[in-house]
Motif scaffolding. Structure first.
Motif, PDB file in Angstrom:
ATOM      1  N   HIS A 292     -34.826  56.732   3.397  1.00  0.00           N
ATOM      2  CA  HIS A 292     -35.637  57.881   3.806  1.00  0.00           C
ATOM      3  C   HIS A 292     -36.464  58.406   2.638  1.00  0.00           C
TER       4      HIS A 292
ATOM      5  N   ASP B 135     -33.819  64.531  -0.996  1.00  0.00           N
ATOM      6  CA  ASP B 135     -33.269  64.574   0.352  1.00  0.00           C
ATOM      7  C   ASP B 135     -32.767  65.978   0.665  1.00  0.00           C
ATOM      8  N   ASP B 136     -32.341  66.158   1.899  1.00  0.00           N
ATOM      9  CA  ASP B 136     -31.902  67.474   2.359  1.00  0.00           C
ATOM     10  C   ASP B 136     -30.734  68.003   1.539  1.00  0.00           C
TER      11      ASP B 136
ATOM     12  N   TYR C 130     -31.482  62.182  -5.031  1.00  0.00           N
ATOM     13  CA  TYR C 130     -30.859  62.566  -3.760  1.00  0.00           C
ATOM     14  C   TYR C 130     -29.379  62.852  -3.977  1.00  0.00           C
TER      15      TYR C 130
ATOM     16  N   THR D 272     -29.996  57.198   3.164  1.00  0.00           N
ATOM     17  CA  THR D 272     -30.694  58.283   2.465  1.00  0.00           C
ATOM     18  C   THR D 272     -31.745  57.724   1.516  1.00  0.00           C
ATOM     19  N   ARG D 273     -31.359  56.702   0.770  1.00  0.00           N
ATOM     20  CA  ARG D 273     -32.292  56.070  -0.169  1.00  0.00           C
ATOM     21  C   ARG D 273     -33.539  55.580   0.560  1.00  0.00           C
TER      22      ARG D 273
ATOM     23  N   SER E 254     -31.366  63.548   4.829  1.00  0.00           N
ATOM     24  CA  SER E 254     -30.229  62.790   4.310  1.00  0.00           C
ATOM     25  C   SER E 254     -29.735  61.865   5.413  1.00  0.00           C
ATOM     26  N   GLY E 255     -29.348  60.667   5.036  1.00  0.00           N
ATOM     27  CA  GLY E 255     -28.847  59.720   6.018  1.00  0.00           C
ATOM     28  C   GLY E 255     -27.334  59.756   6.120  1.00  0.00           C
TER      29      GLY E 255
END
Length: 310
Positions: free
Chosen positions: A91, A297-298, A274, A88-89, A81-82
């Motif tokens: 990544h 994502d995380d 995400y 995030t998108r 996750s950003g």
């Protein structure tokens, strides 16, 4: 180069690399030609004004494998996750591009549904083998981003890729209009090809104003009716409940695009999502056979681990 030229180079580079504007948009906004934009961007890289660093996000493969086993998915890829949704998108997009390159093979028929993440992933895919790419949904322009027609055009520019566009909005005013559009030969041909997909790439959105591009486009009454009918998530304008079963409302009749049944019949469906809010929808997509491969994502992975403890 004059000071004015140097300033313009910086401004054009900022437009392109930081603000995500296309060369055509920059040329129009700044009153110069697209070729001037391209020349300025090239000079910016040559002179070190712009430095490009490519760093692949660290993907937790073991964690993804454990989570896939718990959910009954074929594969789950977890990107970091950003600090904000845009990061995030990006990544997730990098990891989606990697998954697409792995699973799209020579002669494949690939269905692609638009999302901001899928649009971003195209920048990282590079070249694909000779294949057919089918647009799975009509266009739904989103402010500050592209749409499915722009996405299919990007694929059409790849050597060896043949595309099948859907020249229609995703969501139209009434069921009769949607039915008429679906009968148009070019649209009917593209949507029929969704019966014979080898791979599909779709996005899963939580059924809410913030997480679904369709939700804000319909009336409050339709939003409430869909929620009351059990909708928790949306994929390509199609709604489904916590078990992954289609939720049919008046909205469904106005959509021009792939059906959930067509996705269930596709050998591999790569779904992206995400953020923690989308986790129930991702689980439902796996449970209902809508998707078997997740790129998340995380934050979404952590939420899924909470929902389905080991």
């Amino acid at each position: 180069m004059t000071q004015n030229d140097s300033n313009l180079m910086v401004e054009v580079s900022t437009d392109y690399y930081l603000d995500g504007k296309s060369k055509v948009e920059i040329a129009r906004d700044r009153g110069i030609s697209r070729f001037q934009v391209a020349r300025l961007l090239a000079q910016a890289r040559e002179q070190g004004v712009v430095r490009i660093e490519i760093t692949a996000p660290q993907v937790d493969g073991e964690r993804g494998a454990r989570l896939a086993a718990r959910l009954g998915a074929r594969e789950i890829l977890i990107a970091p996750s950003g600090p904000d949704p845009t990061a995030t998108r990006e990544h997730v997009a990098v990891e989606l591009a990697r998954a697409a390159r792995e699973h799209i093979t020579e002669g494949s028929t690939v269905g692609v549904s638009w999302s901001r993440t899928v649009e971003a992933a195209v920048r990282h895919i590079g070249q694909l083998p000779h294949c057919d790419v089918v647009q799975l949904v009509g266009a739904l322009p989103v402010e500050g981003s592209g749409n499915s027609l722009a996405l299919i055009t990007a694929f059409a520019q790849m050597p060896g890729v043949r595309t099948w566009p859907v020249w229609s909005p995703l969501l139209v005013a009434d069921a009769a209009t949607a039915a008429g559009l679906r009968r148009q030969p070019e649209i009917a041909d593209a949507l029929a090809r969704a019966d014979r997909l080898d791979v599909a790439v779709v996005a899963i959105g939580h059924w809410s104003e913030r997480s679904s591009t369709v939700f804000p486009q319909i009336s409050t009454e339709e939003q409430q009716a869909a929620t009351a009918a059990g909708a928790i998530a949306e994929c390509s304008g199609r709604l489904f409940d916590a078990a992954g079963r289609p939720v049919l409302t008046s909205l469904d009749e106005r959509v021009v695009g792939v059906t959930l049944e067509q996705l269930v019949a596709t050998p591999r469906v790569i779904a992206i999502g995400y953020g923690s809010a989308v986790a129930p929808g991702l689980l439902a997509a796996v449970n209902g056979g809508v998707a078997d491969t997740l790129v998340i994502d995380d934050a979404a992975a952590t939420a899924l681990e909470t929902i389905v403890p080991g």
